[in-house]
Motif scaffolding. Structure first.
Motif, PDB file in Angstrom:
ATOM      1  N   GLU A   1       0.840  -1.197   0.000  1.00 34.38           N
ATOM      2  CA  GLU A   1       0.000   0.000   0.000  1.00 34.38           C
ATOM      3  C   GLU A   1       0.873   1.244   0.000  1.00 34.38           C
ATOM      4  OE1 GLU A   1      -3.182   2.298   2.971  1.00 34.38           O
ATOM      5  OE2 GLU A   1      -2.359   0.331   3.496  1.00 34.38           O
ATOM      6  N   ALA A   2       0.547   2.193  -0.869  1.00 37.90           N
ATOM      7  CA  ALA A   2       1.281   3.455  -0.922  1.00 37.90           C
ATOM      8  C   ALA A   2       0.908   4.303   0.284  1.00 37.90           C
ATOM      9  CB  ALA A   2       0.973   4.194  -2.209  1.00 37.90           C
ATOM     10  N   VAL A   3       1.918   4.859   0.947  1.00 34.63           N
ATOM     11  CA  VAL A   3       1.700   5.654   2.142  1.00 34.63           C
ATOM     12  C   VAL A   3       2.004   7.113   1.829  1.00 34.63           C
ATOM     13  CG1 VAL A   3       2.302   5.970   4.576  1.00 34.63           C
ATOM     14  CG2 VAL A   3       2.397   3.688   3.559  1.00 34.63           C
ATOM     15  N   GLU A   4       1.103   7.999   2.235  1.00 38.53           N
ATOM     16  CA  GLU A   4       1.295   9.432   2.044  1.00 38.53           C
ATOM     17  C   GLU A   4       1.658  10.076   3.379  1.00 38.53           C
ATOM     18  OE1 GLU A   4      -1.967  11.322   0.125  1.00 38.53           O
ATOM     19  OE2 GLU A   4      -2.340   9.642  -1.242  1.00 38.53           O
ATOM     20  N   PHE A   5       2.446  11.155   3.312  1.00 41.09           N
ATOM     21  CA  PHE A   5       2.883  11.843   4.522  1.00 41.09           C
ATOM     22  C   PHE A   5       2.590  13.329   4.419  1.00 41.09           C
ATOM     23  CE2 PHE A   5       5.858   8.278   3.801  1.00 41.09           C
ATOM     24  CZ  PHE A   5       5.540   7.501   4.913  1.00 41.09           C
ATOM     25  N   MET A   6       2.289  13.927   5.578  1.00 42.56           N
ATOM     26  CA  MET A   6       2.023  15.363   5.620  1.00 42.56           C
ATOM     27  C   MET A   6       3.306  16.165   5.809  1.00 42.56           C
ATOM     28  SD  MET A   6      -1.394  15.570   8.005  1.00 42.56           S
ATOM     29  CE  MET A   6      -0.533  14.949   9.455  1.00 42.56           C
ATOM     30  N   SER A   7       4.201  15.642   6.640  1.00 43.96           N
ATOM     31  CA  SER A   7       5.394  16.397   7.001  1.00 43.96           C
ATOM     32  C   SER A   7       6.425  15.430   7.573  1.00 43.96           C
ATOM     33  CB  SER A   7       5.054  17.488   8.023  1.00 43.96           C
ATOM     34  OG  SER A   7       4.462  16.912   9.177  1.00 43.96           O
ATOM     35  N   ALA A   8       7.527  15.978   8.078  1.00 44.04           N
ATOM     36  CA  ALA A   8       8.590  15.138   8.619  1.00 44.04           C
ATOM     37  C   ALA A   8       9.368  15.911   9.674  1.00 44.04           C
ATOM     38  CB  ALA A   8       9.536  14.674   7.504  1.00 44.04           C
ATOM     39  N   PHE A   9      10.050  15.155  10.542  1.00 46.24           N
ATOM     40  CA  PHE A   9      10.945  15.723  11.545  1.00 46.24           C
ATOM     41  C   PHE A   9      12.279  15.009  11.444  1.00 46.24           C
ATOM     42  CE2 PHE A   9       6.797  16.843  13.060  1.00 46.24           C
ATOM     43  CZ  PHE A   9       6.963  18.091  13.646  1.00 46.24           C
ATOM     44  N   SER A  10      13.358  15.778  11.515  1.00 49.68           N
ATOM     45  CA  SER A  10      14.698  15.215  11.412  1.00 49.68           C
ATOM     46  C   SER A  10      15.241  14.887  12.796  1.00 49.68           C
ATOM     47  CB  SER A  10      15.621  16.204  10.707  1.00 49.68           C
ATOM     48  OG  SER A  10      16.969  15.784  10.776  1.00 49.68           O
ATOM     49  N   PHE A  11      15.851  13.701  12.933  1.00 46.97           N
ATOM     50  CA  PHE A  11      16.490  13.330  14.195  1.00 46.97           C
ATOM     51  C   PHE A  11      17.683  12.437  13.916  1.00 46.97           C
ATOM     52  CE2 PHE A  11      13.847   9.726  13.275  1.00 46.97           C
ATOM     53  CZ  PHE A  11      14.423   8.633  13.897  1.00 46.97           C
ATOM     54  N   GLU A  12      18.582  12.381  14.884  1.00 42.02           N
ATOM     55  CA  GLU A  12      19.725  11.472  14.790  1.00 42.02           C
ATOM     56  C   GLU A  12      19.330  10.133  15.394  1.00 42.02           C
ATOM     57  OE1 GLU A  12      23.821  12.561  15.629  1.00 42.02           O
ATOM     58  OE2 GLU A  12      23.152  14.625  15.945  1.00 42.02           O
ATOM     59  N   PRO A  13      19.454   9.044  14.647  1.00 39.60           N
ATOM     60  CA  PRO A  13      19.074   7.742  15.191  1.00 39.60           C
ATOM     61  C   PRO A  13      20.082   7.277  16.237  1.00 39.60           C
ATOM     62  CG  PRO A  13      20.051   7.481  13.017  1.00 39.60           C
ATOM     63  CD  PRO A  13      19.949   8.959  13.263  1.00 39.60           C
ATOM     64  N   ARG A  14      19.733   7.443  17.502  1.00 41.44           N
ATOM     65  CA  ARG A  14      20.646   7.116  18.601  1.00 41.44           C
ATOM     66  C   ARG A  14      19.933   6.232  19.619  1.00 41.44           C
ATOM     67  NH1 ARG A  14      25.448   9.556  19.089  1.00 41.44           N
ATOM     68  NH2 ARG A  14      25.964  11.286  17.673  1.00 41.44           N
ATOM     69  N   ILE A  15      20.397   5.007  19.754  1.00 42.13           N
ATOM     70  CA  ILE A  15      19.774   4.098  20.706  1.00 42.13           C
ATOM     71  C   ILE A  15      20.085   4.504  22.141  1.00 42.13           C
ATOM     72  CG2 ILE A  15      19.825   2.165  19.091  1.00 42.13           C
ATOM     73  CD1 ILE A  15      22.255   1.094  20.620  1.00 42.13           C
ATOM     74  N   GLU A  16      21.112   5.339  22.328  1.00 46.41           N
ATOM     75  CA  GLU A  16      21.512   5.725  23.680  1.00 46.41           C
ATOM     76  C   GLU A  16      20.772   6.954  24.187  1.00 46.41           C
ATOM     77  OE1 GLU A  16      24.247   8.166  21.016  1.00 46.41           O
ATOM     78  OE2 GLU A  16      23.296   6.181  21.001  1.00 46.41           O
ATOM     79  N   ALA A  17      19.992   7.621  23.326  1.00 45.81           N
ATOM     80  CA  ALA A  17      19.297   8.842  23.735  1.00 45.81           C
ATOM     81  C   ALA A  17      18.259   8.529  24.806  1.00 45.81           C
ATOM     82  CB  ALA A  17      18.640   9.492  22.526  1.00 45.81           C
ATOM     83  N   CYS A  18      18.326   9.235  25.919  1.00 46.43           N
ATOM     84  CA  CYS A  18      17.433   8.995  27.054  1.00 46.43           C
ATOM     85  C   CYS A  18      16.376  10.086  27.137  1.00 46.43           C
ATOM     86  CB  CYS A  18      18.210   8.949  28.369  1.00 46.43           C
ATOM     87  SG  CYS A  18      19.428   7.621  28.463  1.00 46.43           S
ATOM     88  N   VAL A  19      15.175   9.678  27.497  1.00 46.43           N
ATOM     89  CA  VAL A  19      14.078  10.626  27.626  1.00 46.43           C
ATOM     90  C   VAL A  19      14.040  11.246  29.019  1.00 46.43           C
ATOM     91  CG1 VAL A  19      12.717   9.479  25.882  1.00 46.43           C
ATOM     92  CG2 VAL A  19      12.466   8.784  28.252  1.00 46.43           C
TER      93      VAL A  19
END
Length: 414
Positions: free
Chosen positions: A396-414
C-alpha cells in the motif's frame, strides 16, 4: 524495533579470515572475536544505526554487547550520525522513517506507551535522538523512536488569556549534563509574546519570560496578526492572507545558536518570519519575501546552525521553489538555491502546501495537495534536488504530511 527492509547477515565478512596470495600477513588469522570487550563495543558502535538491531542475531557475544550499558556509552561517543526523517502520516498511528544513509524507508514499532495510553498524539519537535509529541490535552511526551522509551512531561501552565502557541522547539541543553535537552514554547498574542522553558535535568518548567519588541526603523511592522485579508487569485479563487498550515506543522519553528545566544524563528499567521532572541528577551519581524497579495506556501528550516526559508510561489503561469537566507547586515533576503523549472512547472495551479525540515546541508520538502504528493531532498552544497521513491508498506502506498529530522541514537534517554 522492526525494520521495513532487509539487511545481510552482519556476521558475514566480519569474522571471516582474510586471505592473501602471499600468505604472510599477520591479519590473515585475525577476527573480531579476538578483540576485548571494550574495543569490540567501540568498533560495533561505528556501524550504521540500522545494523544495531541485528547484532543480537549474529552470536551470543554480540547479543550481550547490544544489551550492555557500556555499548550505549560507546555509541554516545560517536559525534554525529546521518539523519533519519520521522514521517508524519495523516492517521498518526505508525512510525515510518526515511534513512538518508541507505536512501530507504523503514518501519519502526510504534512506541507501545504512545499507542496504549495517549490518543491524537501529534509530533511537534525533535532534537538529537528524541521526538516530542503533544496530545489533545496539551501535554507533551518525549520519545526515543528507536527504543520506544517515553516520558510524559509535567503539565505546562500558560496564561489562559494569551495561550496561543506560536513555536515549539527542542534542543540540547548546554547548561545541563550530557544528553540533556530543553523544550521551549513561544506563546501569546502579538506583540505581547512570552516564552517558557522545560529542562530535562530539573524535570520542571521555568516561569514565563516576556519578550519585548526590538525596534527597527528600516522594517515596516504589522502586528495586527488577527486581521485577515481576502483577495481574488489569478484563477478567480478567493485566497486568504492568513496562513493555513497542516496540523503537524502549525508550530513550524526552529532554534539556532549564534554567538552563544538562542534564537527562535517561527512563521506568523500572516506569513512573516519572527525572530526571538531568548538571551536578550526581544523579538523582531523580518521583511516579507513577497507582497501580501501573493500566493505562496512557506516554511522555515535550520541548516548548519542558520535559519533558512523555503518558499513555493507561482508567477507567469509556472511554479517556483526556492531557498532563501536572511542577511542581518543588509536586512534583505538572498536566494541560495532553486529547483530547476522543469521539475517545478507541473505544480502550477495545484494548490500545494509545503512542509520542510532541515538536517545538516539537506532539506527534506514534503509537498501535498489534493492532486499529488511528493517528497524532495535538496543538497544545498551541490544544489542538487532528488525526488524520493514512493513509500509502500504491505503493498500500500503511504502518504505523509510532514517530517521531523532526528539522529538515530539508541543511547538517547528521555
Amino acid at each position: 524495533m522492526e525494520l521495513g527492509d532487509a539487511y545481510g547477515d552482519l556476521g558475514v565478512g566480519m569474522t571471516r579470515k582474510r586471505k592473501r596470495d602471499d600468505g604472510g600477513n599477520l591479519l590473515s588469522n585475525f577476527s573480531l572475536d579476538d578483540l576485548n570487550q571494550d574495543i569490540l563495543e567501540r568498533v560495533l558502535s561505528r556501524l550504521p544505526t540500522s545494523a544495531f538491531f541485528r547484532l543480537s542475531s549474529v552470536c551470543k557475544r554480540w547479543k550481550s554487547v547490544a544489551a550492555s550499558s557500556s555499548f550505549k556509552y560507546a555509541c554516545s561517543d560517536v559525534s554525529a550520525r546521518d539523519p533519519w526523517f520521522f514521517m508524519v502520516d495523516p492517521h498518526l498511528d505508525r512510525s515510518i522513517v526515511f534513512d538518508s544513509t541507505e536512501k530507504s524507508w523503514k518501519k519502526l514499532n510504534y512506541p507501545h506507551v504512545l499507542q496504549s495510553r495517549h490518543h491524537n498524539l501529534m509530533p511537534v519537535a525533535a532534537s538529537g535522538g528524541l521526538i516530542c509529541f503533544r496530545n489533545s490535552s496539551g501535554n507533551f511526551i518525549v520519545s526515543n523512536p528507536l527504543t520506544g522509551s517515553c516520558s510524559e512531561l509535567p503539565p505546562v501552565e500558560l496564561d489562559q488569556k494569551n495561550q496561543y502557541l506560536h513555536a515549539i522547539v527542542m534542543s540540547s541543553d548546554r547548561d545541563g549534563c550530557k544528553g540533556s535537552y530543553k523544550l521551549i514554547l513561544v506563546h501569546g498574542q502579538l506583540p505581547k509574546l512570552r516564552f517558557k522553558v522545560y529542562h530535562s535535568t530539573t524535570g520542571c518548567w521555568d516561569d514565563n519570560v516576556t519578550l519585548s519588541r526590538k525596534v527597527d526603523d528600516s522594517i515596516e511592522f504589522n502586528f495586527n496578526d488577527d486581521t485577515v485579508v481576502y483577495f481574488l487569485s489569478r484563477t478567480g479563487n478567493v485566497v486568504s492572507t492568513n496562513m493555513q498550515r497542516s496540523p503537524s506543522k502549525q508550530y513550524s519553528s526552529v532554534i539556532v545558536n549564534k554567538n552563544g545566544e538562542d534564537l527562535i524563528y517561527f512563521i506568523s499567521s500572516s506569513g512573516t518570519i519572527m525572530a526571538c532572541n531568548l538571551n536578550k528577551r526581544c523579538f523582531v519581524e523580518y521583511p516579507r519575501l513577497l507582497p501580501v497579495f501573493s500566493e505562496y506556501s512557506i516554511d522555515v528550516v535550520e541548516c548548519q546552525g542558520e535559519m533558512l526559508v523555503v518558499m513555493l510561489s507561482e508567477f507567469l503561469e509556472t511554479a517556483s521553489l526556492r531557498v532563501w537566507r536572511y542577511d542581518e547586515d543588509a536586512r534583505t533576503w538572498h536566494q541560495i538555491a532553486a529547483l530547476p523549472p522543469a521539475m517545478s512547472h507541473e505544480w502550477y495551479g495545484k494548490k500545494i502546501d509545503i512542509n520542510c525540515v532541515g538536517a545538516g546541508d539537506q532539506i527534506l520538502i514534503c509537498m501535498n495537495s489534493n492532486e499529488l504528493y511528493t517528497y524532495l531532498l535538496c543538497d544545498l552544497v551541490k544544489n542538487q534536488w532528488t525526488e524520493l521513491p514512493k513509500c509502500n508498506m504491505n503493498g500500500e502506498a503511504v502518504e505523509f504530511m510532514s517530517a521531523f529530522s532526528f539522529e538515530p541514537r539508541i543511547e538517547a534517554c528521555v
